[in-house]
Design an enzyme around this catalytic site. Structure first.
Site, PDB file in Angstrom:
ATOM      1  N   ASP A 117      43.757  46.574  23.618  1.00  0.00           N
ATOM      2  CA  ASP A 117      43.418  47.909  23.246  1.00  0.00           C
ATOM      3  C   ASP A 117      44.400  48.319  22.196  1.00  0.00           C
ATOM      4  O   ASP A 117      44.680  49.353  21.928  1.00  0.00           O
ATOM      5  CB  ASP A 117      43.356  48.754  24.458  1.00  0.00           C
ATOM      6  CG  ASP A 117      42.172  48.760  25.246  1.00  0.00           C
ATOM      7  OD1 ASP A 117      41.063  48.419  23.938  1.00  0.00           O
ATOM      8  OD2 ASP A 117      42.499  48.276  26.389  1.00  0.00           O
ATOM      9  N   ASP A 177      33.392  45.325  23.509  1.00  0.00           N
ATOM     10  CA  ASP A 177      34.736  46.507  22.612  1.00  0.00           C
ATOM     11  C   ASP A 177      35.782  45.821  21.762  1.00  0.00           C
ATOM     12  O   ASP A 177      36.326  46.021  21.246  1.00  0.00           O
ATOM     13  CB  ASP A 177      35.050  46.717  24.415  1.00  0.00           C
ATOM     14  CG  ASP A 177      35.073  47.420  25.076  1.00  0.00           C
ATOM     15  OD1 ASP A 177      33.647  47.097  25.634  1.00  0.00           O
ATOM     16  OD2 ASP A 177      34.968  48.403  25.357  1.00  0.00           O
TER      17      ASP A 177
END
Length: 397
Positions: A117, A177
């Site tokens: 992330d 993602d």
């Protein structure tokens, strides 16, 4: 031969209609931007009281509570990104000042190689800062962030590892993602001339194409790989209804990610992948008429299921960009504009002074975990802002 003056009266009403339509669209967009400015100022006021040395960014508004998160949270870069986009939309120095104020506390995350992330956190904040200002301090942060992300790549698997937690469940988990974080690597390759970043990004995208997608081009959420052989061990979902369902935000990440990969590579196989994903989403029988998906396209109680406005905003942003690449331009542009119209309706757009300034209602974080269900979420707002930025540019051209 007929003279032009005899033809002109026939076409004049059409010219006037198109001109008026464009003017009206511009006025409506300006009004939306003004409302968003008001909301963002409300959020900044809330942050003035809620920020600490640890809590640096707003994430959500849950049960009447304004939720702030530390820089380590995967969502920490979205609010600074919203402020940079507002500065880009308005050229008002106030927004640049606030964007800097919320961006700089994230700088230490450039060393945080414990999560994929880092792409979300740093490219959505420092990446926006660099693209708007070209100031060297932002460039150096991004390069170090790209190094940290690239270190999570394993050649024998062909992917960047997603989660480092839950080792009892997965050996080498890769979530859909993760394709979003490749944009940071493409940027680093272009900026530094180091082809390694580009090669890693392309290989990850190719491996994702091979293993994450079903025959209908819907995507699994999690694919777990054997760390030694690189073989696929299991395909699951953490945030979706079931392992075999189509978690809405996952499909949105996939569409956006492969649209971006095509932009960065020009390779038609990635364009075709994005088009196939778009077709799956837009033709899905459970997609509502307003094009705002429920949290999972296969959720069992549709239409009595919560929406996910965050998925809609990601899809809308992706479709605006995909329309500039594809022969299906009109179809994608029409769908993106319909999503925009839905999100700017009273049903989804937050009125001024409500929800502590968040922009959109009715997003869903993780329904299986009963976390952030039917609430405002900062990443919904970020991609909604990006939709507005892209729409304003397309409407101007």
């Amino acid at each position: 031969m007929k003279k032009p003056k005899q033809i002109l009266p026939f076409f004049l009403p059409l010219f006037v209609l198109l001109a008026c339509s464009k003017v009206n669209s511009t006025k409506e967009l300006s009004a939306t931007i003004e409302q968003i400015e008001c909301n963002l100022k409300t959020t900044i006021e809330m942050c003035t009281d809620a920020r600490t040395d640890v809590l640096v960014s707003p994430r959500s508004f849950v049960d009447g509570r304004f939720v702030m998160v530390p820089s380590t949270d995967w969502t920490s870069g979205f609010f600074p990104g919203e402020l940079w986009m507002m500065y880009e939309l308005t050229s008002d120095p106030y927004w640049k000042e606030k964007a800097v104020e919320f961006t700089l506390p994230l700088e230490n995350e450039k060393w945080n190689g414990q999560t994929h992330d880092i792409g979300f956190k740093m490219y959505c904040s420092f990446g926006r800062a660099w693209n708007v200002t070209n100031e060297p301090q932002y460039r150096e942060v991004l390069i170090q962030s790209a190094k940290a992300l690239a270190d999570r790549f394993r050649p024998n698997i062909g992917c960047i590892r997603s989660w480092s937690h839950s080792t009892e469940k997965w050996d080498f988990p890769v979530i859909i993602d993760n394709v979003m974080n490749l944009e940071l690597l493409f940027w680093a390759a272009n900026e530094t001339g180091n082809a390694m970043y580009r090669e890693i990004a392309i290989k990850h995208a190719e491996t994702t194409m091979q293993h994450h997608f079903r025959e209908d081009f819907s995507s699994y959420h999690v694919v777990d790989f054997d760390t030694e052989t690189g073989a696929v061990q299991q395909k699951q979902s953490r945030h979706g209804y079931s392992d075999d369902s189509a978690w809405a935000r996952g499909q949105a990440w996939a569409l956006y990610g492969f649209t971006m990969v095509y932009r960065e590579t020009g390779n038609k196989k990635f364009l075709k992948q994005a088009e196939n994903i778009a077709s799956y989403i837009l033709k899905h029988p459970n997609l509502p008429e307003n094009l705002i998906p429920y949290w999972d396209l296969n959720a069992p109680n549709i239409p009595d299921e919560p929406y996910d406005a965050s998925a809609a905003a990601i899809i809308g942003s992706a479709l605006f960009e995909l329309s500039t690449f594809s022969e299906n331009r009109d179809m994608y542009l029409n769908a993106a504009n319909r999503i925009y119209e839905s999100l700017t309706s009273d049903q989804f757009l937050v009125a001024p002074q409500k929800y502590n300034g968040f922009l959109l209602k009715h997003s869903t974080g993780s329904k299986p975990e009963q976390q952030e269900v039917d609430v405002p979420l900062v990443y919904a707002d970020y991609y909604f802002m990006e939709m507005i930025l892209l729409k304003s540019k397309l409407d101007t051209n």
